[in-house]
Motif scaffolding. Structure first.
Motif, PDB file in Angstrom:
ATOM      1  N   ALA A  32       0.858  -1.194   0.000  1.00 17.38           N
ATOM      2  CA  ALA A  32       0.000   0.000   0.000  1.00 17.38           C
ATOM      3  C   ALA A  32       0.888   1.236   0.000  1.00 17.38           C
ATOM      4  N   LEU A  33       0.684   2.106  -0.964  1.00 19.92           N
ATOM      5  CA  LEU A  33       1.476   3.319  -1.088  1.00 19.92           C
ATOM      6  C   LEU A  33       0.769   4.559  -0.540  1.00 19.92           C
ATOM      7  N   ASN A  34      -0.431   4.383  -0.017  1.00 16.55           N
ATOM      8  CA  ASN A  34      -1.176   5.479   0.581  1.00 16.55           C
ATOM      9  C   ASN A  34      -1.128   5.317   2.096  1.00 16.55           C
ATOM     10  N   PRO A  35      -0.358   6.151   2.788  1.00 16.58           N
ATOM     11  CA  PRO A  35      -0.230   5.973   4.240  1.00 16.58           C
ATOM     12  C   PRO A  35      -1.494   6.338   5.009  1.00 16.58           C
ATOM     13  N   PHE A  36      -2.390   7.123   4.422  1.00 22.15           N
ATOM     14  CA  PHE A  36      -3.592   7.566   5.122  1.00 22.15           C
ATOM     15  C   PHE A  36      -4.746   6.572   4.989  1.00 22.15           C
ATOM     16  N   ASP A  37      -4.784   5.845   3.860  1.00 21.65           N
ATOM     17  CA  ASP A  37      -5.839   4.860   3.654  1.00 21.65           C
ATOM     18  C   ASP A  37      -5.226   3.621   3.010  1.00 21.65           C
ATOM     19  N   PRO A  38      -4.715   2.683   3.826  1.00 19.09           N
ATOM     20  CA  PRO A  38      -4.061   1.492   3.264  1.00 19.09           C
ATOM     21  C   PRO A  38      -4.991   0.613   2.438  1.00 19.09           C
ATOM     22  N   ALA A  39      -6.289   0.764   2.615  1.00 14.20           N
ATOM     23  CA  ALA A  39      -7.236  -0.051   1.857  1.00 14.20           C
ATOM     24  C   ALA A  39      -7.505   0.518   0.467  1.00 14.20           C
ATOM     25  N   ASP A  40      -6.968   1.682   0.153  1.00 10.31           N
ATOM     26  CA  ASP A  40      -7.159   2.316  -1.153  1.00 10.31           C
ATOM     27  C   ASP A  40      -6.516   1.444  -2.226  1.00 10.31           C
ATOM     28  N   SER A  41      -7.335   0.959  -3.154  1.00 12.44           N
ATOM     29  CA  SER A  41      -6.826   0.034  -4.173  1.00 12.44           C
ATOM     30  C   SER A  41      -6.120   0.745  -5.320  1.00 12.44           C
ATOM     31  N   VAL A  42      -6.266   2.061  -5.431  1.00 14.09           N
ATOM     32  CA  VAL A  42      -5.612   2.798  -6.511  1.00 14.09           C
ATOM     33  C   VAL A  42      -4.100   2.862  -6.289  1.00 14.09           C
ATOM     34  N   LEU A  43      -3.702   3.080  -5.044  1.00 15.52           N
ATOM     35  CA  LEU A  43      -2.280   3.198  -4.730  1.00 15.52           C
ATOM     36  C   LEU A  43      -1.749   1.952  -4.024  1.00 15.52           C
ATOM     37  N   SER A  44      -2.193   0.802  -4.443  1.00 14.25           N
ATOM     38  CA  SER A  44      -1.681  -0.437  -3.864  1.00 14.25           C
ATOM     39  C   SER A  44      -1.417  -1.447  -4.974  1.00 14.25           C
ATOM     40  N   VAL A  45      -0.451  -2.307  -4.708  1.00 14.41           N
ATOM     41  CA  VAL A  45      -0.060  -3.331  -5.673  1.00 14.41           C
ATOM     42  C   VAL A  45      -0.062  -4.666  -4.952  1.00 14.41           C
ATOM     43  N   SER A  46      -0.701  -5.660  -5.543  1.00 16.47           N
ATOM     44  CA  SER A  46      -0.705  -7.010  -4.970  1.00 16.47           C
ATOM     45  C   SER A  46       0.145  -7.916  -5.855  1.00 16.47           C
ATOM     46  N   ALA A  47       1.074  -8.610  -5.219  1.00 15.23           N
ATOM     47  CA  ALA A  47       1.960  -9.532  -5.936  1.00 15.23           C
ATOM     48  C   ALA A  47       2.550 -10.499  -4.924  1.00 15.23           C
ATOM     49  N   PRO A  48       3.107 -11.611  -5.393  1.00 13.38           N
ATOM     50  CA  PRO A  48       3.796 -12.501  -4.461  1.00 13.38           C
ATOM     51  C   PRO A  48       4.960 -11.765  -3.788  1.00 13.38           C
ATOM     52  N   PHE A  49       5.230 -12.124  -2.555  1.00 15.08           N
ATOM     53  CA  PHE A  49       6.231 -11.405  -1.773  1.00 15.08           C
ATOM     54  C   PHE A  49       7.613 -11.466  -2.414  1.00 15.08           C
ATOM     55  N   PHE A  50       7.946 -12.581  -3.072  1.00 12.71           N
ATOM     56  CA  PHE A  50       9.282 -12.688  -3.655  1.00 12.71           C
ATOM     57  C   PHE A  50       9.492 -11.685  -4.785  1.00 12.71           C
ATOM     58  N   VAL A  51       8.416 -11.242  -5.415  1.00 14.89           N
ATOM     59  CA  VAL A  51       8.542 -10.210  -6.451  1.00 14.89           C
ATOM     60  C   VAL A  51       9.073  -8.923  -5.821  1.00 14.89           C
ATOM     61  N   PHE A  52       8.546  -8.572  -4.660  1.00 16.65           N
ATOM     62  CA  PHE A  52       9.018  -7.378  -3.975  1.00 16.65           C
ATOM     63  C   PHE A  52      10.465  -7.541  -3.509  1.00 16.65           C
ATOM     64  N   LEU A  53      10.823  -8.771  -3.098  1.00 15.64           N
ATOM     65  CA  LEU A  53      12.215  -9.019  -2.710  1.00 15.64           C
ATOM     66  C   LEU A  53      13.160  -8.810  -3.890  1.00 15.64           C
ATOM     67  N   PHE A  54      12.813  -9.382  -5.039  1.00 13.85           N
ATOM     68  CA  PHE A  54      13.660  -9.234  -6.219  1.00 13.85           C
ATOM     69  C   PHE A  54      13.709  -7.779  -6.703  1.00 13.85           C
ATOM     70  N   LEU A  55      12.569  -7.095  -6.669  1.00 12.63           N
ATOM     71  CA  LEU A  55      12.559  -5.691  -7.069  1.00 12.63           C
ATOM     72  C   LEU A  55      13.443  -4.844  -6.150  1.00 12.63           C
ATOM     73  N   ALA A  56      13.397  -5.113  -4.860  1.00 14.58           N
ATOM     74  CA  ALA A  56      14.237  -4.370  -3.921  1.00 14.58           C
ATOM     75  C   ALA A  56      15.716  -4.631  -4.208  1.00 14.58           C
ATOM     76  N   ALA A  57      16.070  -5.889  -4.503  1.00 17.11           N
ATOM     77  CA  ALA A  57      17.461  -6.211  -4.820  1.00 17.11           C
ATOM     78  C   ALA A  57      17.898  -5.540  -6.116  1.00 17.11           C
ATOM     79  N   ILE A  58      17.048  -5.555  -7.125  1.00 17.38           N
ATOM     80  CA  ILE A  58      17.397  -4.947  -8.414  1.00 17.38           C
ATOM     81  C   ILE A  58      17.535  -3.432  -8.281  1.00 17.38           C
ATOM     82  N   VAL A  59      16.607  -2.797  -7.582  1.00 15.90           N
ATOM     83  CA  VAL A  59      16.689  -1.344  -7.386  1.00 15.90           C
ATOM     84  C   VAL A  59      17.947  -0.989  -6.599  1.00 15.90           C
ATOM     85  N   GLY A  60      18.275  -1.782  -5.592  1.00 16.70           N
ATOM     86  CA  GLY A  60      19.491  -1.536  -4.824  1.00 16.70           C
ATOM     87  C   GLY A  60      20.746  -1.661  -5.670  1.00 16.70           C
ATOM     88  N   LEU A  61      20.790  -2.666  -6.532  1.00 13.89           N
ATOM     89  CA  LEU A  61      21.945  -2.818  -7.415  1.00 13.89           C
ATOM     90  C   LEU A  61      22.071  -1.647  -8.389  1.00 13.89           C
TER      91      LEU A  61
END
Length: 113
Positions: A32-61
């Motif tokens: 959730a990218l909206n800190p005021f309303d985490p249930a807001d579906s416009v600013l949220s992304v659903s994906a398997p957790f490992f996708v976020f892990l790989f994205l974090a590693a790639i962005v860090g590199l």
């Protein structure tokens, strides 16, 4: 050789850990990218957790490579300038050598037998 060994000692276990975390965390999570309303579906992304892990590693590199590239710019510029100056002095030395050979040929008398 030592650098390769250090890279193997560091990156192989890191890769194994990342793969283990990927296999263990396949459930879908919502970022959730909206800190005021985490249930807001416009600013949220659903994906398997490992996708976020790989994205974090790639962005860090990518960020680490960019910062390294920018901080080493002055060294690359200096090396480029010194290489250009070395080429200039090499051309000057060749020019002086060829002029010296011309002078030596014109001033030396022909050998007498």
């Amino acid at each position: 050789m030592l650098k390769k060994l250090i890279n193997i000692v560091v990156f192989v276990p890191l890769g194994v850990i990342l793969v283990i975390l990927s296999v263990a965390n396949r459930q879908t999570v919502t970022l959730a990218l909206n800190p005021f309303d985490p249930a807001d579906s416009v600013l949220s992304v659903s994906a398997p957790f490992f996708v976020f892990l790989f994205l974090a590693a790639i962005v860090g590199l990518i960020l680490g490579a960019a910062v390294t590239w920018f901080t080493q710019g002055k060294h690359r510029r200096r090396a480029r300038n010194e290489a250009n100056e070395a080429q200039k002095w090499h051309r000057e030395a060749e020019k002086q050598r060829s002029e010296a050979e011309k002078l030596a040929q014109t001033t030396l008398p022909a050998p007498q037998n």
